[in-house]
Design a protein around this motif. Structure first.
Motif, short mmCIF file in Angstrom:
data_model
loop_
_atom_site.label_atom_id
_atom_site.label_comp_id
_atom_site.label_asym_id
_atom_site.label_seq_id
_atom_site.Cartn_x
_atom_site.Cartn_y
_atom_site.Cartn_z
N MET A 113 -4.21 1.40 9.46
CA MET A 113 -3.55 0.11 9.60
C MET A 113 -2.19 0.12 8.89
N THR A 114 -2.14 0.75 7.73
CA THR A 114 -0.88 0.82 6.99
C THR A 114 0.13 1.69 7.73
N ALA A 115 -0.31 2.81 8.27
CA ALA A 115 0.58 3.67 9.05
C ALA A 115 1.07 2.94 10.30
N GLU A 116 0.20 2.18 10.94
CA GLU A 116 0.61 1.40 12.12
C GLU A 116 1.63 0.33 11.75
N ARG A 117 1.47 -0.28 10.60
CA ARG A 117 2.43 -1.28 10.14
C ARG A 117 3.80 -0.64 9.89
N ILE A 174 -2.69 10.56 -0.68
CA ILE A 174 -3.30 9.30 -1.09
C ILE A 174 -3.30 9.30 -2.61
N ALA A 175 -2.72 8.26 -3.21
CA ALA A 175 -2.65 8.16 -4.66
C ALA A 175 -3.89 7.49 -5.19
N VAL A 231 -5.98 1.10 0.38
CA VAL A 231 -5.51 0.44 1.60
C VAL A 231 -6.05 1.17 2.82
N PRO A 232 -6.23 0.45 3.93
CA PRO A 232 -6.65 1.11 5.17
C PRO A 232 -5.51 2.01 5.68
N GLY A 284 0.79 -1.22 0.00
CA GLY A 284 0.00 0.00 0.00
C GLY A 284 0.82 1.27 0.00
N VAL A 285 2.14 1.16 0.24
CA VAL A 285 2.99 2.35 0.17
C VAL A 285 3.34 2.59 -1.29
N GLN A 286 2.87 3.71 -1.79
CA GLN A 286 3.13 4.09 -3.17
C GLN A 286 4.57 4.60 -3.31
N ARG A 287 4.98 5.49 -2.37
CA ARG A 287 6.34 6.03 -2.39
C ARG A 287 6.58 6.84 -1.13
#
Length: 104
Positions: free
Chosen positions: A78-82, A102-103, A74-75, A33-36
Motif C-alpha cells: 500500500m505504501t509503495a502504491e501510494r 525495512i527499518a 506500515v503495509p 511510513g517512508v523512513q528515507r
C-alpha cells in the motif's frame, strides 16, 4: 553592466530535471511510513546534477525510479502504491518503486 546582467540571468536558469528530482524526493519523504530514500547498494541510484545529486531518485526521459526504506509497521504494498501514485501524478512518467529495506 550587460555582463553582470547575463550572470544574474544564468543564475536564475531552472534545471527542470534537478527541480523535478528534488520535488519528487520531498513528495516521497512525506509519505507516511517512508523512513528515507535509499541510494542503492553502491549509491548508484541518484539523479546526478551539476555539483549535487538527489540520492534515491533516478529520473530518465522515459521513467522515474524511487528507492526507499520503509518503516516495519506500515503495509509495504500500500505504501509503495501510494508513492507510485504521487510520483506519477507529479511527473506523468512511468514509475518504478523499489523497497530496498525495512527499518525496525
Amino acid at each position: 553592466m550587460s555582463g553582470d546582467h547575463a550572470e544574474e540571468s544564468a543564475d536564475r536558469i531552472i534545471d527542470p530535471v534537478g527541480q523535478t528530482a528534488e520535488d519528487v524526493a520531498v513528495l516521497v519523504r512525506g509519505v507516511p511510513g517512508v523512513q528515507r530514500l535509499h541510494g542503492g547498494l553502491f549509491g548508484e541510484v541518484a539523479t546526478y546534477l551539476p555539483g549535487r545529486r538527489v540520492s534515491g531518485i533516478r529520473i530518465a526521459a522515459d521513467r522515474v525510479e524511487v528507492h526507499v526504506v520503509l518503516d516495519a509497521n506500515v503495509p509495504i504494498r500500500m505504501t509503495a502504491e501510494r508513492i507510485h501514485a504521487l510520483v506519477h501524478a507529479a511527473t506523468r512518467l512511468p514509475v518504478h518503486v523499489v523497497v530496498e529495506d525495512i527499518a525496525a
